[in-house]
Design an enzyme around this catalytic site. Sequence first.
Site, PDB file in Angstrom:
ATOM      1  N   PRO A   2      21.410  -9.470  17.948  1.00 51.81           N
ATOM      2  CA  PRO A   2      22.041  -8.245  17.488  1.00 51.81           C
ATOM      3  C   PRO A   2      21.196  -7.246  16.733  1.00 51.81           C
ATOM      4  CG  PRO A   2      22.568 -10.089  16.038  1.00 51.81           C
ATOM      5  CD  PRO A   2      21.410 -10.449  16.871  1.00 51.81           C
ATOM      6  N   GLU A   3      20.677  -6.224  17.375  1.00 48.44           N
ATOM      7  CA  GLU A   3      20.334  -5.013  16.631  1.00 48.44           C
ATOM      8  C   GLU A   3      21.356  -3.983  17.091  1.00 48.44           C
ATOM      9  OE1 GLU A   3      16.286  -3.994  15.800  1.00 48.44           O
ATOM     10  OE2 GLU A   3      15.638  -6.074  15.932  1.00 48.44           O
ATOM     11  N   LYS A  52      25.205  -1.793  12.816  1.00 50.50           N
ATOM     12  CA  LYS A  52      25.509  -3.136  13.335  1.00 50.50           C
ATOM     13  C   LYS A  52      26.973  -3.510  13.134  1.00 50.50           C
ATOM     14  CE  LYS A  52      20.763  -4.353  12.263  1.00 50.50           C
ATOM     15  NZ  LYS A  52      19.905  -4.941  11.217  1.00 50.50           N
ATOM     16  N   ARG A 258      11.988 -11.850   5.738  1.00 48.18           N
ATOM     17  CA  ARG A 258      11.941 -11.653   7.187  1.00 48.18           C
ATOM     18  C   ARG A 258      10.492 -11.579   7.627  1.00 48.18           C
ATOM     19  NH1 ARG A 258      16.617  -9.638   9.147  1.00 48.18           N
ATOM     20  NH2 ARG A 258      15.876 -10.650  11.029  1.00 48.18           N
TER      21      ARG A 258
END
Length: 269
Positions: A2-3, A52, A258
């Site tokens: 999911p982006e 998102k 990240r």
Amino acid sequence: MPEGHVVHRLAARYLGSFGGRTVAVSSPQGRFADSASRVDGRVLESTEAHGKQLFLGFGADEWVRIHLGIYGKVAFGRGEPPAPVGAIRLRMVADDAWSELRGPAACELIGSGEKADVVSRLGPDPLRADADPERAWERIRRSRSSIATLLMDQHVIAGAGNIFRAEVLFRRGIDPLRAGRDLTRAEWDAMWTDLKSLMDNSVHVGRIDTVRPEHTPEAMGRPPRVDDHGGEVYVYRRAAQDCHVCRGPISMRELAGRNLFWCPSCQNR
DNA sequence: TAAGTATGTTAAG
DNA sequence: TTAACCTACTTAC
């Protein structure tokens, strides 16, 4: 997977499969069961994607807010729905279409006020026609945070994630660790324009391709590359591999939890 | 059977 | 800054 481009595709797909139709809504896994029963048998009237965040609209004031998080996935099909397998948080069934949502970080029934609150906290989404990049620039030009961190902050820009961040910074030749306030207006304008076109393209093709024609493995006289995330990229998840442009090694480090990927030689501005 | 991995966010310290 | 949380799938033992 999911982006933001995935979420915009889902909004279109939910609308195409169920829009204007009566749907059976359930939660075989159970965690959305109470809310599901409140919209079960109603008409899905609209869908929206903001960054998102995905919203499925039932009537004027009832919205299912879905956020896929890092694991969330939706499967769609036609005809009879399959027997439930695994943890299906939200199942939607119309006379000849079905969908199954698994693993979302969020799936909740909210009113239009709460929906407006969620949207108001988001930065501009490059995939939306109503996006105002000026709002993002006002944050970036004052911030001591790195541009890499700012691009992932949904309050600054909505919809970009780890892949788009890495790729747009590479394409603009920008050092990811530069402070937002050290960017020039021209650099920001170019970055927004590029991000918008990369994300638009990803909505259309259903994957993230960022490599310019002149830098593809074929054009560079190198063997074709198979990437397990499905798209052709310059730096994302290519640590220690050769840069497509300068052939030096791609770097990786952890930043705010990240993985950040970049080419230290090409990204020196 | 366990560990590791993933395009994300939130809350606690 | 760290840990927790969503789930499924792959790899190691």
